[in-house]
Design a protein around this motif. Structure first.
Motif, PDB file in Angstrom:
ATOM      1  N   ILE A  41       0.769  -1.178   0.080  1.00 13.20           N
ATOM      2  CA  ILE A  41      -0.021  -0.072  -0.112  1.00 13.20           C
ATOM      3  C   ILE A  41       0.992   1.279  -0.076  1.00 13.20           C
ATOM      4  CG2 ILE A  41      -1.498   1.474   1.446  1.00 13.20           C
ATOM      5  CD1 ILE A  41      -2.872  -1.383   2.385  1.00 13.20           C
ATOM      6  N   ILE A  42       1.836   1.280   0.852  1.00 20.60           N
ATOM      7  CA  ILE A  42       2.583   2.622   0.782  1.00 20.60           C
ATOM      8  C   ILE A  42       3.556   2.832  -0.391  1.00 20.60           C
ATOM      9  CG2 ILE A  42       4.618   3.725   2.180  1.00 20.60           C
ATOM     10  CD1 ILE A  42       2.021   3.735   3.862  1.00 20.60           C
ATOM     11  N   PRO A  43       4.080   2.042  -0.756  1.00 17.24           N
ATOM     12  CA  PRO A  43       4.853   2.203  -2.078  1.00 17.24           C
ATOM     13  C   PRO A  43       3.976   2.488  -3.393  1.00 17.24           C
ATOM     14  CG  PRO A  43       5.600   0.207  -1.168  1.00 17.24           C
ATOM     15  CD  PRO A  43       4.618   0.499  -0.422  1.00 17.24           C
ATOM     16  N   LEU A  44       2.611   1.715  -3.361  1.00 18.50           N
ATOM     17  CA  LEU A  44       1.737   2.410  -4.319  1.00 18.50           C
ATOM     18  C   LEU A  44       1.308   3.672  -4.258  1.00 18.50           C
ATOM     19  CD1 LEU A  44      -0.318  -1.007  -4.941  1.00 18.50           C
ATOM     20  CD2 LEU A  44       1.356  -0.145  -6.307  1.00 18.50           C
ATOM     21  N   MET A  45       1.105   4.196  -3.006  1.00 18.37           N
ATOM     22  CA  MET A  45       0.741   5.443  -2.765  1.00 18.37           C
ATOM     23  C   MET A  45       1.609   6.252  -3.043  1.00 18.37           C
ATOM     24  SD  MET A  45      -2.490   5.279  -1.725  1.00 18.37           S
ATOM     25  CE  MET A  45      -2.586   7.002  -1.252  1.00 18.37           C
ATOM     26  N   MET A  46       3.049   6.275  -2.923  1.00 17.40           N
ATOM     27  CA  MET A  46       4.146   6.994  -3.413  1.00 17.40           C
ATOM     28  C   MET A  46       4.248   6.882  -4.905  1.00 17.40           C
ATOM     29  SD  MET A  46       5.841   8.233  -0.822  1.00 17.40           S
ATOM     30  CE  MET A  46       6.847   7.409   0.696  1.00 17.40           C
ATOM     31  N   VAL A  47       3.946   5.795  -5.487  1.00 15.32           N
ATOM     32  CA  VAL A  47       3.960   5.956  -7.155  1.00 15.32           C
ATOM     33  C   VAL A  47       2.857   6.852  -7.452  1.00 15.32           C
ATOM     34  CG1 VAL A  47       3.694   4.543  -9.081  1.00 15.32           C
ATOM     35  CG2 VAL A  47       5.071   3.829  -7.291  1.00 15.32           C
ATOM     36  N   ILE A  48       1.526   6.792  -6.778  1.00 16.09           N
ATOM     37  CA  ILE A  48       0.604   7.615  -7.138  1.00 16.09           C
ATOM     38  C   ILE A  48       0.814   8.850  -7.119  1.00 16.09           C
ATOM     39  CG2 ILE A  48      -1.963   7.760  -6.811  1.00 16.09           C
ATOM     40  CD1 ILE A  48      -2.379   5.101  -6.379  1.00 16.09           C
ATOM     41  N   LEU A  49       1.342   9.350  -5.958  1.00 13.28           N
ATOM     42  CA  LEU A  49       1.699  10.863  -5.713  1.00 13.28           C
ATOM     43  C   LEU A  49       2.706  11.338  -6.605  1.00 13.28           C
ATOM     44  CD1 LEU A  49       1.566  13.047  -3.915  1.00 13.28           C
ATOM     45  CD2 LEU A  49       3.330  12.235  -2.472  1.00 13.28           C
ATOM     46  N   VAL A  50       3.536  10.472  -7.039  1.00 14.58           N
ATOM     47  CA  VAL A  50       4.648  10.750  -7.949  1.00 14.58           C
ATOM     48  C   VAL A  50       4.035  11.143  -9.537  1.00 14.58           C
ATOM     49  CG1 VAL A  50       6.727  10.280  -9.373  1.00 14.58           C
ATOM     50  CG2 VAL A  50       6.526   9.928  -7.063  1.00 14.58           C
ATOM     51  N   LEU A  51       3.080  10.176  -9.623  1.00 20.14           N
ATOM     52  CA  LEU A  51       2.402  10.298 -11.085  1.00 20.14           C
ATOM     53  C   LEU A  51       1.495  11.505 -11.133  1.00 20.14           C
ATOM     54  CD1 LEU A  51       1.734   6.526 -11.851  1.00 20.14           C
ATOM     55  CD2 LEU A  51       3.482   7.930 -12.916  1.00 20.14           C
ATOM     56  N   GLN A  52       0.675  11.767  -9.892  1.00 17.45           N
ATOM     57  CA  GLN A  52      -0.101  12.953  -9.915  1.00 17.45           C
ATOM     58  C   GLN A  52       0.445  14.081 -10.188  1.00 17.45           C
ATOM     59  OE1 GLN A  52      -3.405  13.358 -10.042  1.00 17.45           O
ATOM     60  NE2 GLN A  52      -3.682  11.051 -10.190  1.00 17.45           N
ATOM     61  N   LEU A  53       1.900  14.147  -9.502  1.00 20.57           N
ATOM     62  CA  LEU A  53       2.852  15.323  -9.491  1.00 20.57           C
ATOM     63  C   LEU A  53       3.134  15.680 -10.915  1.00 20.57           C
ATOM     64  CD1 LEU A  53       4.574  15.151  -6.194  1.00 20.57           C
ATOM     65  CD2 LEU A  53       3.266  17.001  -6.864  1.00 20.57           C
ATOM     66  N   VAL A  54       3.522  14.667 -11.482  1.00 17.60           N
ATOM     67  CA  VAL A  54       3.951  14.827 -13.030  1.00 17.60           C
ATOM     68  C   VAL A  54       2.975  15.114 -13.801  1.00 17.60           C
ATOM     69  CG1 VAL A  54       4.845  13.466 -14.757  1.00 17.60           C
ATOM     70  CG2 VAL A  54       5.923  13.185 -12.775  1.00 17.60           C
ATOM     71  N   ARG A  55       1.658  14.579 -13.747  1.00 16.41           N
ATOM     72  CA  ARG A  55       0.521  15.202 -14.558  1.00 16.41           C
ATOM     73  C   ARG A  55       0.257  16.413 -14.115  1.00 16.41           C
ATOM     74  NH1 ARG A  55      -5.427  13.236 -13.033  1.00 16.41           N
ATOM     75  NH2 ARG A  55      -6.539  14.298 -14.698  1.00 16.41           N
ATOM     76  N   TYR A  56       0.182  16.832 -12.788  1.00 22.29           N
ATOM     77  CA  TYR A  56      -0.075  18.262 -12.639  1.00 22.29           C
ATOM     78  C   TYR A  56       0.859  19.266 -13.365  1.00 22.29           C
ATOM     79  CZ  TYR A  56      -0.863  22.529  -9.941  1.00 22.29           C
ATOM     80  OH  TYR A  56      -1.262  23.892  -9.379  1.00 22.29           O
ATOM     81  N   TYR A  57       2.047  18.963 -13.362  1.00 23.50           N
ATOM     82  CA  TYR A  57       3.116  20.172 -13.599  1.00 23.50           C
ATOM     83  C   TYR A  57       3.545  19.940 -15.268  1.00 23.50           C
ATOM     84  CZ  TYR A  57       4.054  21.533  -9.033  1.00 23.50           C
ATOM     85  OH  TYR A  57       4.317  22.219  -7.901  1.00 23.50           O
TER      86      TYR A  57
END
Length: 59
Positions: A41-57
């Motif tokens: 769960i924690i590693p997948l949440m980190m991946v999702i967070l990074v992907l959302q940041l990439v998508r946002y910027y």
């Protein structure tokens, strides 16, 4: 508005009928080991967070 109420009524009736049937005829499986899932769960949440940041910027 009538269509919406009809759809909601059909869904409500379907839930009343389908849920008891699924509970009655569902196969009785062995209990699952959620420890294996929990460690991802924690590693997948980190991946999702990074992907959302990439998508946002960048998009």
């Amino acid at each position: 508005m009538g269509t919406l109420l009809t759809i909601l009524a059909v869904l409500f009736i379907a839930l009343i009928i389908i849920i008891p049937l699924v509970e009655k005829y569902a196969p009785k499986g062995e209990p699952r080991d959620y420890g294996n899932i929990a460690r991802w769960i924690i590693p997948l949440m980190m991946v999702i967070l990074v992907l959302q940041l990439v998508r946002y910027y960048f998009f």
